[in-house]
Scaffold this active site. Structure first.
Site, PDB file in Angstrom:
ATOM      1  N   ARG A  23      -2.826  21.722 -12.839  1.00  0.00           N
ATOM      2  CA  ARG A  23      -2.024  20.290 -13.585  1.00  0.00           C
ATOM      3  C   ARG A  23      -2.556  20.409 -15.307  1.00  0.00           C
ATOM      4  O   ARG A  23      -1.686  19.443 -15.997  1.00  0.00           O
ATOM      5  CB  ARG A  23      -1.964  19.431 -13.466  1.00  0.00           C
TER       6      ARG A  23
ATOM      7  N   LYS B   4       7.010  22.764 -13.643  1.00  0.00           N
ATOM      8  CA  LYS B   4       6.114  21.936 -12.760  1.00  0.00           C
ATOM      9  C   LYS B   4       6.356  22.153 -11.156  1.00  0.00           C
ATOM     10  O   LYS B   4       4.790  21.878 -10.615  1.00  0.00           O
ATOM     11  CB  LYS B   4       6.857  20.468 -13.537  1.00  0.00           C
TER      12      LYS B   4
ATOM     13  N   HIS C  24      -2.249  12.802 -28.451  1.00  0.00           N
ATOM     14  CA  HIS C  24      -2.477  11.787 -27.610  1.00  0.00           C
ATOM     15  C   HIS C  24      -3.265  10.878 -28.479  1.00  0.00           C
ATOM     16  O   HIS C  24      -2.712   9.518 -29.292  1.00  0.00           O
ATOM     17  CB  HIS C  24      -3.169  11.523 -26.475  1.00  0.00           C
TER      18      HIS C  24
ATOM     19  N   GLU D 194       8.721  18.715 -24.521  1.00  0.00           N
ATOM     20  CA  GLU D 194       8.495  19.502 -23.695  1.00  0.00           C
ATOM     21  C   GLU D 194       8.707  20.352 -22.703  1.00  0.00           C
ATOM     22  O   GLU D 194       7.647  21.552 -22.484  1.00  0.00           O
ATOM     23  CB  GLU D 194       8.200  17.952 -22.252  1.00  0.00           C
TER      24      GLU D 194
ATOM     25  N   GLU E 188      -4.700  17.279 -10.414  1.00  0.00           N
ATOM     26  CA  GLU E 188      -5.132  16.827 -11.576  1.00  0.00           C
ATOM     27  C   GLU E 188      -6.313  17.831 -10.888  1.00  0.00           C
ATOM     28  O   GLU E 188      -7.570  17.373 -11.944  1.00  0.00           O
ATOM     29  CB  GLU E 188      -5.243  16.091 -12.212  1.00  0.00           C
TER      30      GLU E 188
ATOM     31  N   ASN F 192      -1.126  19.550 -20.452  1.00  0.00           N
ATOM     32  CA  ASN F 192      -1.870  18.758 -21.683  1.00  0.00           C
ATOM     33  C   ASN F 192      -1.872  19.902 -22.655  1.00  0.00           C
ATOM     34  O   ASN F 192      -2.113  19.310 -23.392  1.00  0.00           O
ATOM     35  CB  ASN F 192      -3.226  18.512 -21.336  1.00  0.00           C
TER      36      ASN F 192
ATOM     37  N   HIS G 168       6.607  10.433 -28.078  1.00  0.00           N
ATOM     38  CA  HIS G 168       5.627  10.551 -27.290  1.00  0.00           C
ATOM     39  C   HIS G 168       5.850  12.416 -27.417  1.00  0.00           C
ATOM     40  O   HIS G 168       5.251  13.394 -27.973  1.00  0.00           O
ATOM     41  CB  HIS G 168       5.188  10.347 -25.818  1.00  0.00           C
TER      42      HIS G 168
ATOM     43  N   ARG H  12       0.914  -1.805   0.175  1.00  0.00           N
ATOM     44  CA  ARG H  12       0.028  -0.275  -0.313  1.00  0.00           C
ATOM     45  C   ARG H  12       0.709   1.431   0.040  1.00  0.00           C
ATOM     46  O   ARG H  12       0.526   2.216   0.093  1.00  0.00           O
ATOM     47  CB  ARG H  12      -1.096   0.031   0.651  1.00  0.00           C
TER      48      ARG H  12
ATOM     49  N   HIS I 272      -1.564  18.040 -26.023  1.00  0.00           N
ATOM     50  CA  HIS I 272      -1.081  16.680 -25.775  1.00  0.00           C
ATOM     51  C   HIS I 272      -2.653  15.980 -25.727  1.00  0.00           C
ATOM     52  O   HIS I 272      -2.453  14.765 -26.123  1.00  0.00           O
ATOM     53  CB  HIS I 272      -1.616  16.325 -24.408  1.00  0.00           C
TER      54      HIS I 272
ATOM     55  N   LYS J 198       2.717  11.446 -10.901  1.00  0.00           N
ATOM     56  CA  LYS J 198       1.885  10.614 -11.698  1.00  0.00           C
ATOM     57  C   LYS J 198       2.495   9.565 -12.122  1.00  0.00           C
ATOM     58  O   LYS J 198       3.872   8.810 -12.858  1.00  0.00           O
ATOM     59  CB  LYS J 198       1.321  11.039 -12.646  1.00  0.00           C
TER      60      LYS J 198
HETATM   61  N1  LIG Z   1       3.526  10.579 -15.261  1.00  0.00           N
HETATM   62  C1  LIG Z   1       4.166  11.809 -15.487  1.00  0.00           C
HETATM   63  O1  LIG Z   1       3.854  12.605 -15.627  1.00  0.00           O
HETATM   64  C2  LIG Z   1       4.195  11.586 -17.228  1.00  0.00           C
HETATM   65  C3  LIG Z   1       4.951  12.417 -18.260  1.00  0.00           C
HETATM   66  C4  LIG Z   1       5.016  12.377 -19.580  1.00  0.00           C
HETATM   67  C5  LIG Z   1       4.959  11.053 -20.120  1.00  0.00           C
HETATM   68  N2  LIG Z   1       4.974  10.170 -19.313  1.00  0.00           N
HETATM   69  C6  LIG Z   1       5.484   9.163 -20.036  1.00  0.00           C
HETATM   70  O2  LIG Z   1       6.689   9.006 -20.165  1.00  0.00           O
HETATM   71  C7  LIG Z   1       6.699   7.527 -20.911  1.00  0.00           C
HETATM   72  C8  LIG Z   1       7.944   9.209 -22.273  1.00  0.00           C
HETATM   73  O3  LIG Z   1       9.246   8.795 -21.630  1.00  0.00           O
HETATM   74  P1  LIG Z   1      10.522   8.893 -22.092  1.00  0.00           P
HETATM   75  O4  LIG Z   1      10.288   9.643 -23.510  1.00  0.00           O
HETATM   76  O5  LIG Z   1      11.365   9.444 -21.126  1.00  0.00           O
HETATM   77  O6  LIG Z   1      11.057   7.337 -23.080  1.00  0.00           O
HETATM   78  P2  LIG Z   1      11.596   5.731 -22.163  1.00  0.00           P
HETATM   79  O7  LIG Z   1      11.093   6.067 -20.983  1.00  0.00           O
HETATM   80  O8  LIG Z   1      10.767   5.354 -23.221  1.00  0.00           O
HETATM   81  O9  LIG Z   1      13.398   5.952 -23.070  1.00  0.00           O
HETATM   82  C9  LIG Z   1      13.262   6.553 -24.153  1.00  0.00           C
HETATM   83  C10 LIG Z   1      14.680   5.604 -24.347  1.00  0.00           C
HETATM   84  O10 LIG Z   1      15.981   6.059 -23.617  1.00  0.00           O
HETATM   85  C11 LIG Z   1      16.771   5.179 -23.643  1.00  0.00           C
HETATM   86  N3  LIG Z   1      17.056   5.404 -22.558  1.00  0.00           N
HETATM   87  C12 LIG Z   1      17.348   5.716 -21.104  1.00  0.00           C
HETATM   88  N4  LIG Z   1      17.771   6.758 -21.033  1.00  0.00           N
HETATM   89  C13 LIG Z   1      19.239   6.582 -21.336  1.00  0.00           C
HETATM   90  C14 LIG Z   1      20.437   7.290 -21.622  1.00  0.00           C
HETATM   91  N5  LIG Z   1      20.506   8.197 -20.431  1.00  0.00           N
HETATM   92  N6  LIG Z   1      20.694   7.065 -22.289  1.00  0.00           N
HETATM   93  C15 LIG Z   1      20.834   6.391 -23.249  1.00  0.00           C
HETATM   94  N7  LIG Z   1      19.332   5.649 -23.078  1.00  0.00           N
HETATM   95  C16 LIG Z   1      18.673   5.585 -22.038  1.00  0.00           C
HETATM   96  C17 LIG Z   1      15.748   3.657 -22.899  1.00  0.00           C
HETATM   97  O11 LIG Z   1      16.193   2.658 -23.044  1.00  0.00           O
HETATM   98  C18 LIG Z   1      14.521   3.983 -24.271  1.00  0.00           C
HETATM   99  O12 LIG Z   1      14.968   3.507 -25.030  1.00  0.00           O
HETATM  100  C19 LIG Z   1       5.305   7.554 -21.890  1.00  0.00           C
HETATM  101  O13 LIG Z   1       5.178   6.001 -21.473  1.00  0.00           O
HETATM  102  C20 LIG Z   1       4.414   8.551 -21.266  1.00  0.00           C
HETATM  103  O14 LIG Z   1       3.340   8.407 -20.654  1.00  0.00           O
HETATM  104  C21 LIG Z   1       4.657  10.328 -18.060  1.00  0.00           C
END
Ligand SMILES: NC(=O)c1ccc[n+]([C@@H]2O[C@H](COP(=O)([O-])OP(=O)(O)OC[C@H]3O[C@@H](n4cnc5c(N)ncnc54)[C@H](O)[C@@H]3O)[C@@H](O)[C@H]2O)c1
Length: 368
Positions: free
Chosen positions: A246, A229, A257, A188, A239, A250, A270, A124, A253, A146
Site C-alpha cells: 500500500r 488498487k 501532503h 490519482e 499497510e 503514496n 487534494h 464496535r 503524496h 481506510k
Molecule cells: N480513505 C482513503 O483511502 C482515501 C484516499 C484518498 C483520499 N482520501 C480522502 O478523500 C477526501 C477527498 O475526497 P474527494 O476528492 O472525493 O472530495 P470531497 O468528498 O470533498 O468531494 C468534493 C466535492 O464534490 C462534491 N460532490 C461529490 N459528488 C458530487 C457529484 N456527483 N456531483 C456534484 N458534486 C459532488 C462534494 O459536495 C464536494 O464539494 C480527502 O479527505 C482525503 O483525505 C481518502
C-alpha cells in the site's frame, strides 16, 4: 438519449472481508435491489449523504433516501471532524441502529472516510456500503477500508481499517461533478499508471480526447484503477509491508501532503497537490538515477491536459514545506521515505533520501 447500461464487477479478495465493486452507468438498479434485499432480510438501513451531492444531483439521491433515515453532512474537509463523528453516532443511536444494520454512504472521499469510520466505531463495527460520487473516491478512497477523521494537529490522524461490504460506482453521477473535482481525480488515475501500470499510463497519454464523464473509455479506466488498487490492498490490507504494498499508493503524496498543509487546507484540492507531488516524485526518481528513459514533458503535458498544476500556484516557504514533511505520518524512525519510480509503471520505497535533494526539488516547483 438512452443511458447505456453496462456493468462490470470485480472482487476485492480479503477472505471473510471480501467484497464486490460494481461499476457502470446507471447503477441505480443495483442500489435499489440491494436496499430491497437488505430490507427483506429485516436489516435496518440508514444513509449518510454529502450535501453538495444532494444539492448538485438531487435526482440521483432523493429517490433512494426519501423513505430512509438519512443524515446530510456539509461538503468539505471540515466534516471529517470529531463534531460530525459525534453527530453521526447520535444519528445512529436515535435510529436504533443495531449490529445487523447497514449504512449507505453517498459522496466523495470526505463522506466515505467519515461514514466508514462511523461504521467502524459504532457498536464496535457495523456494515457499510460505499457509493462514491467523485472520480477520486471511485478510483481510490472507496476501495481498501481506510476510514477516519482529521484533528487540528493533522489530517487522518484518527481512524480505523474497516472494509465496506460493497462498493457501487455509478459513473453517470459524475456528470454533475464540478470539472475541477474531476481533474483532481485524474491525478490519482495518472498516479496508478506511474506507480505500477505502464499500459494505463500509455493509454492516458495516447487518448485522442481527454477523459471526461462522457468519454467511452472512462468505465474501463475506472475499472482498471479499482483492479490495481484491489490487488495492492489484497496483498497488504493494513499497510504493514515496509517495501511495496500500500505504501506505493503514496507516490507523490509526501510532497502533496506537505503542499496542502503549508498552503492551508482548501487552497489546493487534494488531487491538485498530488499532481505537483507527482512532478516532484518524477524529478526525485531522476535525481536518484532512475526513470532514465522517461520524458518529463510527457508527464507535464498529461497533467496540464487536465488543468492540473505542475508547480506551486503561489510561492511557499521551503523551510515550512520541509518541516511539514518531517511531520508526515510516513516518516519512519526519523527518516524521510519517498515512493520513487524505477521507470513508468514500476516503483519502490526509498528509505533515506538526502534533505538537500528534496530541497532542490521543492525549489524546482517554486518553493523559496
Ligand atoms: N480513505 C482513503 O483511502 C482515501 C484516499 C484518498 C483520499 N482520501 C480522502 O478523500 C477526501 C477527498 O475526497 P474527494 O476528492 O472525493 O472530495 P470531497 O468528498 O470533498 O468531494 C468534493 C466535492 O464534490 C462534491 N460532490 C461529490 N459528488 C458530487 C457529484 N456527483 N456531483 C456534484 N458534486 C459532488 C462534494 O459536495 C464536494 O464539494 C480527502 O479527505 C482525503 O483525505 C481518502
Amino acid at each position: 438519449m438512452k443511458i447505456k447500461i453496462e456493468h462490470q464487477r470485480l472482487e476485492v479478495e480479503l477472505g471473510d472481508r471480501s467484497y464486490e465493486i460494481s461499476i457502470g452507468f446507471g447503477c441505480r438498479n443495483t442500489l435499489t435491489e440491494q436496499k430491497a434485499n437488505l430490507q427483506q432480510d429485516g436489516r435496518k438501513i440508514v444513509a449518510l449523504v454529502d450535501n453538495g451531492l444532494s444539492e448538485g444531483n438531487p435526482s440521483f439521491i432523493n429517490e433512494f433516501v426519501c423513505d430512509l433515515p438519512h443524515l446530510k453532512i456539509p461538503s468539505g474537509e471540515e466534516s471529517k471532524s470529531s463534531e460530525w463523528l459525534c453527530r453521526g453516532w447520535d444519528f445512529l443511536a436515535s435510529n436504533k441502529i443495531d449490529r445487523t444494520s447497514v449504512i449507505f454512504v453517498f459522496g466523495g472521499g470526505v463522506s466515505g472516510d467519515l461514514g466508514g469510520f462511523l461504521a467502524a466505531s459504532y457498536l464496535r463495527g457495523i456494515d457499510f456500503i460505499q457509493v462514491p460520487t467523485t472520480l477520486l473516491s471511485m478510483v481510490d478512497s472507496s476501495v481498501g477500508g481506510k476510514t477516519g477523521i482529521n484533528l487540528s494537529a493533522g489530517k487522518n490522524l484518527v481512524g480505523a481499517f474497516h472494509q465496506p461490504s460493497q462498493v457501487i460506482i455509478d459513473l453517470e453521477v459524475l456528470k454533475t461533478l464540478p470539472p475541477r473535482e474531476f481533474s483532481a481525480g485524474m491525478a490519482e488515475v495518472i498516479k496508478y499508471g506511474m506507480l505500477g501500470n505502464a499500459s494505463l499510463y500509455q493509454k492516458l497519454v495516447s487518448l485522442p480526447q481527454a477523459l471526461s464523464p462522457e468519454h467511452p473509455e472512462l468505465s474501463a479506466i475506472v475499472h482498471q484503477c479499482c483492479l490495481d488498487k484491489s490487488r495492492i490492498v489484497r496483498d497488504d490490507e493494513k499497510e504493514s509491508l515496509i517495501q511495496g504494498g500500500r505504501a506505493l499508493l503514496n507516490l507523490g503524496h509526501t510532497f502533496g501532503h506537505a503542499i496542502e498543509a503549508t498552503a492551508g487546507y482548501g487552497s489546493y484540492l487534494h488531487g491538485e497537490a498530488v499532481a505537483i507531488g507527482l512532478v516532484c516524485a518524477y524529478r526525485l526518481s531522476c535525481k536518484l538515477g532512475l526513470c532514465e528513459n522517461e520524458s518529463e514533458n510527457v508527464l507535464l503535458e498529461l497533467l496540464a491536459r487536465y488543468n492540473l498544476p505542475i508547480e506551486l500556484t503561489s510561492q511557499l516557504s521551503l523551510d515550512r514545506l520541509l518541516s511539514a514533511m518531517m511531520n508526515d505520518k510516513k516518516v519512519h524512525k526519523g527518516a524521510l521515505r519517498f515512493v520513487v519510480m524505477d521507470k513508468i509503471g514500476s516503483s519502490h520505497v526509498e528509505n533515506s533520501v538526502d534533505i538537500e535533494v528534496i530541497s532542490e526539488i521543492l525549489q524546482s516547483i517554486g518553493a523559496r
